[in-house]
Enzyme design. Structure first.
Site, short mmCIF file in Angstrom:
data_model
loop_
_atom_site.label_atom_id
_atom_site.label_comp_id
_atom_site.label_asym_id
_atom_site.label_seq_id
_atom_site.Cartn_x
_atom_site.Cartn_y
_atom_site.Cartn_z
N SER A 128 19.62 39.48 -38.55
CA SER A 128 20.49 40.35 -39.33
C SER A 128 21.26 41.27 -38.40
O SER A 128 20.66 42.09 -37.69
CB SER A 128 19.66 41.19 -40.30
OG SER A 128 20.49 42.21 -40.82
N MET B 271 13.40 39.18 -51.38
CA MET B 271 13.30 40.40 -50.58
C MET B 271 11.82 40.72 -50.36
O MET B 271 11.03 40.74 -51.31
CB MET B 271 13.95 41.59 -51.30
CG MET B 271 15.46 41.50 -51.48
SD MET B 271 16.43 41.32 -49.96
CE MET B 271 15.92 42.73 -48.99
N MET C 47 26.76 45.93 -48.00
CA MET C 47 26.22 46.93 -48.94
C MET C 47 27.36 47.85 -49.38
O MET C 47 28.19 48.25 -48.56
CB MET C 47 25.14 47.77 -48.26
CG MET C 47 24.01 46.95 -47.66
SD MET C 47 22.65 48.03 -47.17
CE MET C 47 21.68 46.90 -46.16
N MET D 141 24.79 42.82 -51.19
CA MET D 141 24.05 43.83 -51.96
C MET D 141 25.09 44.72 -52.60
O MET D 141 25.32 45.86 -52.19
CB MET D 141 23.09 44.60 -51.04
CG MET D 141 21.87 43.77 -50.67
SD MET D 141 21.02 44.38 -49.21
CE MET D 141 22.00 43.56 -47.95
N ASP E 164 13.46 38.12 -46.50
CA ASP E 164 14.30 39.14 -45.85
C ASP E 164 13.63 40.49 -45.97
O ASP E 164 13.42 40.99 -47.07
CB ASP E 164 15.67 39.15 -46.54
CG ASP E 164 16.66 40.10 -45.88
OD1 ASP E 164 16.33 40.68 -44.83
OD2 ASP E 164 17.78 40.24 -46.42
N HIS F 36 22.90 36.60 -40.17
CA HIS F 36 22.75 37.19 -41.51
C HIS F 36 23.60 38.47 -41.57
O HIS F 36 23.43 39.37 -40.75
CB HIS F 36 21.27 37.50 -41.75
CG HIS F 36 20.94 38.05 -43.09
ND1 HIS F 36 20.74 37.24 -44.21
CD2 HIS F 36 20.75 39.32 -43.53
CE1 HIS F 36 20.44 38.00 -45.25
NE2 HIS F 36 20.44 39.27 -44.87
N ASP G 291 24.69 41.62 -43.77
CA ASP G 291 24.32 42.45 -44.92
C ASP G 291 25.51 43.29 -45.39
O ASP G 291 25.92 44.23 -44.71
CB ASP G 291 23.16 43.38 -44.53
CG ASP G 291 21.84 42.64 -44.42
OD1 ASP G 291 21.49 41.90 -45.36
OD2 ASP G 291 21.17 42.78 -43.38
C1 DX5 Z 1 18.04 45.08 -45.97
C2 DX5 Z 1 18.67 43.83 -45.48
C3 DX5 Z 1 17.93 43.13 -44.41
C4 DX5 Z 1 17.66 43.94 -43.17
C5 DX5 Z 1 16.43 43.39 -42.52
O1 DX5 Z 1 18.40 45.36 -47.27
O2 DX5 Z 1 18.87 42.90 -46.51
O3 DX5 Z 1 18.62 41.93 -44.08
O4 DX5 Z 1 18.71 43.88 -42.25
O5 DX5 Z 1 16.09 44.21 -41.47
P1 DX5 Z 1 14.63 44.19 -40.84
O6 DX5 Z 1 14.41 42.81 -40.31
O7 DX5 Z 1 14.71 45.22 -39.78
O8 DX5 Z 1 13.67 44.52 -41.94
ZN ZN Z 2 19.71 40.96 -45.88
#
Ligand code: DX5
Ligand code: ZN
Length: 225
Positions: A10, A138, A38, A69, A176, A34, A36
């Site tokens: 990520s 998740m 948001m 997200m 994730d 990946h 993310d």
């Molecule tokens: C959080 C994200 C994840 C996050 C994971 O909402 O969806 O993808 O980046 O990070 P780590 O691996 O540090 O938990």
């Molecule tokens: Zn994610």
């Protein structure tokens, strides 16, 4: 045949001032990057959006695993597919017609993914699995990197794995949140075969080496090593 594990670092945990270099640092070692997205509505955090993904797409050959997200994914998700994302995942909690959106994403040339947040049961969505290429469970509450892995989410992974096997679905089961060397094996054991890791990869001195280690641990648990 068991598919080999997908490791998807990520970029949320990378240095945003050097995004292109950070993505290139995992090329060759990782399967997907990946991303993310948001929106400060679906989750309180705010990260990156379409213009950044469009620019970054031109800077690397690694497939993008976009994790939206956001509220109103019907409005925004197709543009990520058109921008060249390999897989576009939206949240079940944010969408009233997940099957319709999955069809739209597939016809735009992307794989379609459905994400299930921490407080959402997976049972109501098991019937929809044939419409999806990836199902993201998740293993934290969506919104921030660096949170502790929640093993109690693995029951959902087992339920999806059972259904996918019985119905012989071509589905990647992705986990994730908090995936690292000390948690990836239990996720693989439960039936996951795609693993997002932010902190565990970008927080490591050598991200490519961290990816290789995670892949080895997952593959061994999946009976592949
Ligand atoms: C959080 C994200 C994840 C996050 C994971 O909402 O969806 O993808 O980046 O990070 P780590 O691996 O540090 O938990
Ligand atoms: Zn994610």
């Amino acid at each position: 045949m068991t598919a080999s594990p997908i490791i998807a670092p990520s970029i949320l945990a990378s240095d945003f001032s050097r995004l292109a270099e950070e993505v290139r640092a995992i090329e060759g070692a990782a399967d997907w990057a990946h991303v993310d997205v948001m929106d400060n509505h679906f989750v309180p955090n705010l990260t990156i959006g379409l213009p950044v993904v469009q620019s970054l797409r031109k800077a690397t050959s690694i497939p993008f695993d976009v994790h939206l997200m956001i509220t109103d994914p019907q409005r925004w998700a197709p543009a990520y597919a058109e921008a060249g994302a390999y897989n576009v995942t939206f949240h079940a909690e944010a969408c009233d017609d997940p099957v319709a959106l999955a069809k739209t994403l597939r016809s735009a040339g992307a794989k379609a993914g459905l994400a299930i947040d921490r407080d959402t049961p997976v049972e109501p969505y098991l019937e929809l699995l044939p419409y999806f290429d990836t199902l993201l469970i998740m293993t934290i509450k969506a919104g921030f990197g660096g949170q502790a892995f929640m093993p109690e989410m693995l029951g959902k992974v087992r339920d999806v794995r059972r259904r996918a096997d019985v119905n012989e679905l071509e589905l990647r089961i992705e986990v994730d949140g908090g995936i690292a060397a000390d948690t990836i094996e239990q996720a693989a054991e439960a039936g996951a075969d795609a693993f997002v890791a932010g902190t565990a990869v970008y927080g490591a001195a050598d991200p490519a080496e961290a990816i290789r280690k995670l892949r080895g641990l997952a593959a061994a648990r999946m009976g592949l090593a």
